[in-house]
Write a protein that holds these residues in place. Sequence first.
Motif, short mmCIF file in Angstrom:
data_model
loop_
_atom_site.label_atom_id
_atom_site.label_comp_id
_atom_site.label_asym_id
_atom_site.label_seq_id
_atom_site.Cartn_x
_atom_site.Cartn_y
_atom_site.Cartn_z
N ARG A 66 19.54 42.38 40.33
CA ARG A 66 20.24 42.74 39.08
C ARG A 66 21.20 43.90 39.32
O ARG A 66 22.35 43.88 38.86
N ARG A 67 20.73 44.92 40.02
CA ARG A 67 21.59 46.08 40.30
C ARG A 67 22.76 45.69 41.20
O ARG A 67 23.89 46.16 41.00
N CYS A 95 24.27 42.82 41.37
CA CYS A 95 25.26 42.07 40.60
C CYS A 95 26.14 43.03 39.80
O CYS A 95 27.38 42.89 39.80
N ASP A 96 25.54 43.97 39.12
CA ASP A 96 26.32 44.93 38.33
C ASP A 96 27.30 45.70 39.21
O ASP A 96 28.45 45.93 38.84
N ALA A 110 15.51 35.82 38.55
CA ALA A 110 16.32 36.99 38.21
C ALA A 110 17.79 36.64 38.20
O ALA A 110 18.55 37.10 37.33
N GLU A 119 18.72 34.81 35.08
CA GLU A 119 18.90 35.72 33.95
C GLU A 119 20.33 36.25 33.90
O GLU A 119 20.88 36.51 32.82
N LEU A 120 20.94 36.41 35.07
CA LEU A 120 22.33 36.88 35.10
C LEU A 120 23.27 35.85 34.50
O LEU A 120 24.28 36.21 33.88
#
Length: 333
Positions: A103-104, A106-107, A138, A141-142
Amino acid sequence: MERRSIGAGALTVGAVGLGCMPMSGAYAPSRKRREDSLDTLHTALDLGANLLDTADLYGPYTNELLLGRVLRERRSDAFVSAKAGLRADGVHVVADGRPGYLRRACDASLRRLRTDVIDLYQLHRVDPDVPVEESWGAMAELVGAGKVRALGFCALGAGAGPGAGPRGDRAYAATVRHLERAQQVFPVSAVQAELSVWSPQAAWRLLPWCAARGVGFLAAMPLGSGFLTGTLVPGEGFEPEDVRARHPRFTAYAMAANQVLVAGLRRVARRHGAEVTAAQVALAWVLAQGPQVVPVPGTGQAHRAAENARAAEVRLTAEDLVELSELPVPMGA
């Protein structure tokens, strides 16, 4: 340029893409120039080769920053394929498929790429310490959050590129079993793996799996890391930081022995006209492996990007394909 589908057909890209890793120094690092790379990106987009393949590891990070300079102006022209799941850990590269990390990552990639969404987000390698369902969940979710449009796997094996690390093959090679497990969580839209005239067996299980399910196949290293262009001279050597300096197919002896493959490509090229090159025939062979296959040749030179893009216009005959299938197995494991 002809368009090809990624996934179930909701997303389409130019038949030939652009691998951006060489812009960050994997090959002949001393020759890399930012302006050359920017020209290459613009040339590819102008010619319809709009799939730009990058990863946070390339650089690390500098490759995405470079693409961000172009995407800021031409986001609507590009299809962005990015990756996460490998990270630099000191002198080593390790797989990291933890949900929080993905997640981090991707951001951070979105910020560097200067975009609101990544068209295709690939799991760069499978982490043996994290069930693939957790990593894939995960990433799904993105998609739900609108940060990513589609998901894929980068299924290159250990040692196939600069992502090779200390934990062995189990840390890197995504298998059909991984794909099937992930498919139960969220659709797999694309798989990236090596495929070329000199490595036709590299994707012998992955390619049929993709074809049967309408999954796109991104052919990595379709020019054999530059060898199949016929522009490399046996014995000339490589810079120490060049990944080919450690590859058994790029020793002087192996390169000399493998010139027979280049000769075969040139023979076929001559039948298609004086302007057709060995590199274009090699890419046309990859394109002929299925309507879902998109070769992603890497380069940091605009004239090479243009040459590669025009390979989409080369149509090999049945005779050509038979002749290329009969080329000898290259020397060098």
